[in-house]
Write an enzyme that holds these catalytic residues in place. Sequence first.
Site, PDB file in Angstrom:
ATOM      1  N   GLY A 124      14.891   6.472   4.788  1.00 55.52           N
ATOM      2  CA  GLY A 124      13.681   6.626   3.980  1.00 55.52           C
ATOM      3  C   GLY A 124      13.755   5.880   2.657  1.00 55.52           C
ATOM      4  CB  THR A 125      16.543   4.205   0.863  1.00 55.69           C
ATOM      5  OG1 THR A 125      17.402   5.332   0.981  1.00 55.69           O
ATOM      6  CG2 THR A 125      16.729   3.550  -0.498  1.00 55.69           C
ATOM      7  N   GLY A 143      11.208   4.407   7.614  1.00 54.11           N
ATOM      8  CA  GLY A 143       9.847   4.808   7.256  1.00 54.11           C
ATOM      9  C   GLY A 143       9.682   4.724   5.752  1.00 54.11           C
ATOM     10  CB  SER A 144       7.412   2.850   3.484  1.00 51.32           C
ATOM     11  OG  SER A 144       6.170   3.074   4.173  1.00 51.32           O
ATOM     12  CG  PHE A 172       9.959   9.674   7.105  1.00 55.55           C
ATOM     13  CD1 PHE A 172      10.852   9.139   6.202  1.00 55.55           C
ATOM     14  CD2 PHE A 172      10.026   9.266   8.426  1.00 55.55           C
ATOM     15  CE1 PHE A 172      11.806   8.215   6.609  1.00 55.55           C
ATOM     16  CE2 PHE A 172      10.973   8.343   8.846  1.00 55.55           C
ATOM     17  CZ  PHE A 172      11.865   7.817   7.939  1.00 55.55           C
ATOM     18  CG  HIS A 205       5.542   7.129  -6.642  1.00 55.69           C
ATOM     19  ND1 HIS A 205       4.742   6.112  -6.173  1.00 55.69           N
ATOM     20  CD2 HIS A 205       5.867   7.876  -5.561  1.00 55.69           C
ATOM     21  CE1 HIS A 205       4.629   6.211  -4.869  1.00 55.69           C
ATOM     22  NE2 HIS A 205       5.292   7.267  -4.466  1.00 55.69           N
ATOM     23  CG  HIS A 206       9.058  10.617  -9.326  1.00 51.12           C
ATOM     24  ND1 HIS A 206      10.268   9.979  -9.521  1.00 51.12           N
ATOM     25  CD2 HIS A 206       8.821  10.554  -7.991  1.00 51.12           C
ATOM     26  CE1 HIS A 206      10.746   9.582  -8.367  1.00 51.12           C
ATOM     27  NE2 HIS A 206       9.889   9.910  -7.421  1.00 51.12           N
ATOM     28  CE  LYS A 252       8.473   4.497  -5.559  1.00 49.63           C
ATOM     29  NZ  LYS A 252       9.560   4.827  -4.600  1.00 49.63           N
ATOM     30  N   GLY A 303       7.264   1.683  -1.565  1.00 47.63           N
ATOM     31  CA  GLY A 303       7.352   1.232  -0.173  1.00 47.63           C
ATOM     32  C   GLY A 303       6.093   1.554   0.598  1.00 47.63           C
ATOM     33  CB  THR A 304       3.792   4.471   0.475  1.00 45.81           C
ATOM     34  OG1 THR A 304       4.834   5.414   0.731  1.00 45.81           O
ATOM     35  CG2 THR A 304       2.519   4.915   1.171  1.00 45.81           C
TER      36      THR A 304
END
Length: 233
Positions: free
Chosen positions: A71-72, A96-97, A99, A131-132, A135, A141-142
């Site tokens: 997931g990284t 998976g960018s 999940f 994002h937080h 990061k 990635g998403t």
Amino acid sequence: MKIALVGYGKMGQIIDRIATERGHEIVARLNQTPTSETLNNADVAIEFSQPEVAFQNIKTCLENHTPVVCGTTGWLSRKPEIEQIAQAQQSAFLYGSNFSLGVNLFFALNEKLALMMAHFDEYNAQLEEIHHIHKKDAPSGTAISLAEGLIAHHPKFHLWKLDETEGAQLGIFAIREDEVPGTHSVFYRSKVDEIEIKHTAFSREGFALGAVVAAEWLRDKKGIFSMKDVLGV
Ligand SMILES: NC(=O)C1=CN([C@@H]2O[C@H](COP(=O)(O)OP(=O)(O)OC[C@H]3O[C@@H](n4cnc5c(N)ncnc54)[C@H](OP(=O)(O)O)[C@@H]3O)[C@@H](O)[C@H]2O)C=CC1
Ligand SMILES: O=C(O)C1=N[C@H](C(=O)O)C[C@H](O)C1
């Protein structure tokens, strides 16, 4: 099944709880590059570490013939190398960018919309991710997966340029704010209107559950897979 957690931070700790609740045994909780010994005969490894170390972590798992769910994000320039190693080793690799079920439905929805819009030139697209502040990578990635999906299903899409200078990056605004788990928006804008589609994660639970479900699916597989294979979307 026996699961090795490679990367035991915010995601690894939530995955630990969810996997245990689903009856699995956590045989390793690692915050350093694994070895065949520290992988401890795991049936599957779940890797959520950091961009700069993911490649070596995944490589070690594949060479140890431990199926690995990764997931990284932020390391994808080396993904072709990982895919070659997975094939050479006849191991199992699933990246998976994102999940969460919601984001994978969000991916499919945007691809369908892009396909319909491919018949018109009216709309351009712009992406935004929030994002937080912890990061390390940007854009997410998403967001990159979203952009790739839009372009693949609408080759004429002219992703707006952030500042209109020649060669500017994809039209992706990356915002870092407080402890935001992950919010992604796609804006389709024409001269006369705008369509906005948004996914908001309330916590990391959805990401973690999806990663465990992917690990359960990957256990007896060989090859290179994505969440599309797990969900059949
Ligand atoms: N695909 C998805 O659905 C999701 C993906 N992510 C991605 O997952 C990754 C991790 O996110 P998150 O858990 O929030 O990050 P954290 O920083 O909370 O966790 C990362 C962990 O990796 C550890 N680590 C450092 N070096 C290594 C190494 N060489 N081998 C193994 N572990 C190591 C860190 O330990 P230490 O602190 O001691 O350095 C830390 O505990 C990010 O890339 C993020 O983008 C996040 C959420 C969902
Ligand atoms: O770093 C995070 O937290 C997340 N990263 C992933 C990404 O880069 O897309 C997935 C999710 O948005 C949370």
